[in-house]
Design a protein around this motif. Sequence first.
Motif, short mmCIF file in Angstrom:
data_model
loop_
_atom_site.label_atom_id
_atom_site.label_comp_id
_atom_site.label_asym_id
_atom_site.label_seq_id
_atom_site.Cartn_x
_atom_site.Cartn_y
_atom_site.Cartn_z
N PRO A 1 6.78 -4.13 -5.01
CA PRO A 1 7.91 -5.23 -3.84
C PRO A 1 7.32 -5.81 -2.93
CG PRO A 1 7.44 -2.27 -3.26
CD PRO A 1 6.73 -2.82 -4.67
N PRO A 2 7.96 -6.85 -1.84
CA PRO A 2 7.84 -7.75 -1.13
C PRO A 2 7.15 -6.34 0.35
CG PRO A 2 9.66 -8.47 -1.53
CD PRO A 2 9.78 -6.42 -2.33
N MET A 3 6.26 -6.78 0.81
CA MET A 3 6.30 -5.50 2.14
C MET A 3 5.13 -5.78 3.11
SD MET A 3 2.02 -4.07 -0.55
CE MET A 3 2.83 -3.80 -1.85
N GLU A 4 5.72 -5.35 4.58
CA GLU A 4 5.48 -5.76 5.77
C GLU A 4 5.04 -5.34 6.93
OE1 GLU A 4 7.41 -3.16 4.28
OE2 GLU A 4 9.66 -3.31 4.77
N GLY A 5 3.70 -5.30 5.25
CA GLY A 5 1.95 -5.46 5.99
C GLY A 5 1.22 -4.84 5.93
N GLY A 6 0.03 -4.82 6.13
CA GLY A 6 -1.35 -4.02 6.19
C GLY A 6 -1.91 -4.10 7.76
#
Lengths: 609, 77
Positions: free
Chosen positions: B72-77
């Motif tokens: 899934p698209p991810m909001e960051g790391g």
Amino acid sequence: MYGWCGKILRVDLTHGRITPEALDPGTARDWIGGRGFGIHFLRKEVPPGCDPFGPQNKVVMATGPLTGTAAPTGARYVVTTRSPLTGAITCSNSGGYFPAELKKSGWDALIVEGVSPEPVYLWIDGERAELRPAAHLWGKTTHETDDLLRAETHAEARTAVIGPAGERRVRFAAIMNDRDRAAGRAGVGAVLGAKNLKGIAVRGEGEVALADPAAFKAANAKYRGRFKEKTRDNPPPLRLHGTAITVVGTQSHGVFPTRNFREGQFEGWEAIYGETLSRRFLVRPKACFSCPIACGRVTRVPEGPFQGEGEGPEYETVYALGSNCGVDDLAALTRANYLCNELGLDTISMGGAIACAMELFERGLLPEAEAGMPLRWGDGAALVELTRRTGLREGFGDRLAEGSLRLAARYGAPELAMVAKGLDFAGYDPRGEQGMGLAYATSPIGGSHMRGDPAYFELLGVPVAADPHSWEDKPPLIAKWQDVFCVIDAAGLCVFFSVRYLVEPDLWIRPVGITELLNGATGAGYSPEEVERIGERIFNAERLYLLASGFSAKDDTLPPRILREPMPSGPAKGMVCRLEEMLGPYYRVRGWSPEGVPTRETLASLGLL
Amino acid sequence: MEVWIQAFANLKAYAPGGAGETLLSVPEGTTLQELLERLGIPPTVEVVALVNGKRAAAQTPLASGDRLTLFPPMEGG
């Protein structure tokens, strides 16, 4: 004032004086807060050439107008100071609950100056503030200090403190707030240590006054609604598995830094990524103030030599202490993470220094007698022990505490430090992610991903996907993202929510939602264009401070490994970072000279002359 | 033809093997879009799809032995 408290607390440690000051409304409007306030006051008050550990350096700890409000992720503050790691500026950002508590106590920002003759801590109880002796806290871990400060002040006080690493001026020591949240990068904790300030405890029971509560509420409902709608069928991966799920994005694109950036894929990735963390060690997710995502991880290593409990690891830690050191032992890297939190260390630069030492050792440049142990890739026990020794500056840890660049230079191989401007890279190899190379090279604090993070569109599909291997299209995009990240950091918001829900959902991320929330809170009547210009103003002001500190275009660079050694394998095989091709167009887009200096016209248009 | 599939986070629910990389038989010429439909991923569920480590367009025909990564698209790391 609305949104802003209108007050700054100046803390003169040399003379033990605490002075409330009014926040100038023009300053508030022109710089918004957080990172904007940081660079505004640094430029005004701190000579660019001064010793980061000396009495002339100051630490600006600033919230934004949305910090402490109901705005989604209105949890953040920014610590700005001169960095003892890089010799440049650093502005390090953290969430948790301390920043909102500071705002609710009635202060927009603290300016900490001078050097205290004895260890002290600052206790802020709403309007009242005092410096108290902290000799009994010196040497304590961040967790012990948090416990003791709350016992001495108020059970519900929130704290931001340094650990033994900050006291010992480890050049990448962090300021830990709420025990396990870090303003981590480039040594902000070491600066507090040099000032003999062990920490801050704050209690605030006020509410942030809003200029237009109805408009604010409507904007808040709109953007929280957008989140709810999206997540109905798309549960946030960061809530499910924490930021360590991001390994999937970097590993699959072949940009997951492995063994000091020698490779871009790690054979042990499945042992250390987010889903494995959930299965093995997750106790529960944890959210910062006013956050609907909850990416934080409360974890426990239940047994074995690395037993312990705490928070983390985040993605950046899994990379820095994991793949980058060749370590696939999740228990060991989690334990090293706990130690970083308790001693007060930036996990990214800790991993960068250890990875660099491992490569020096493997190449025969670092003798075992000096390292105190063999430093083989993948040795989890060595990782944990080196982390401990660094935090306490014991033995070889004293050398690691100077950071990877000084370490590598000492052993005759500065090119083995994977840094930009002396700051260790985040967990993205720029050879397979061209925009990240430009972002690292031009970030005002050095090798950070959080000053305009292209991993979102290059790797993670947020808000939309772009090609990570192209470079021709990246200069204007990176400039745009850097400016919007300045706005996010100034407003008091978290990037994780903002880049997906508070901007126009295309590559050019116009900060429309942020503007609506700022206007509801402050009544400033900003247009999105004006907010974008403020972002650009902040970025250019940081550039000016960097140039005044002796940096120039020649420092907008990356290590030879990234520029000249092709990625050996994986989807980015054969690639190097095309930084040279990107820099010229980037300077032009920015309105900077070919030497990377903002032109008079640019400065005039931004009100920086 | 056969293609390898590995899916992550919420998308695991649609992958034939759940966890781990799984070999799946599909008709020759199957496109990425058709494969996602075949897995039963509803259009409201967002997917970042990589074919052999590179982003691929929905109409890309798959080749035998391709490795698909779905997250899934991810909001960051």
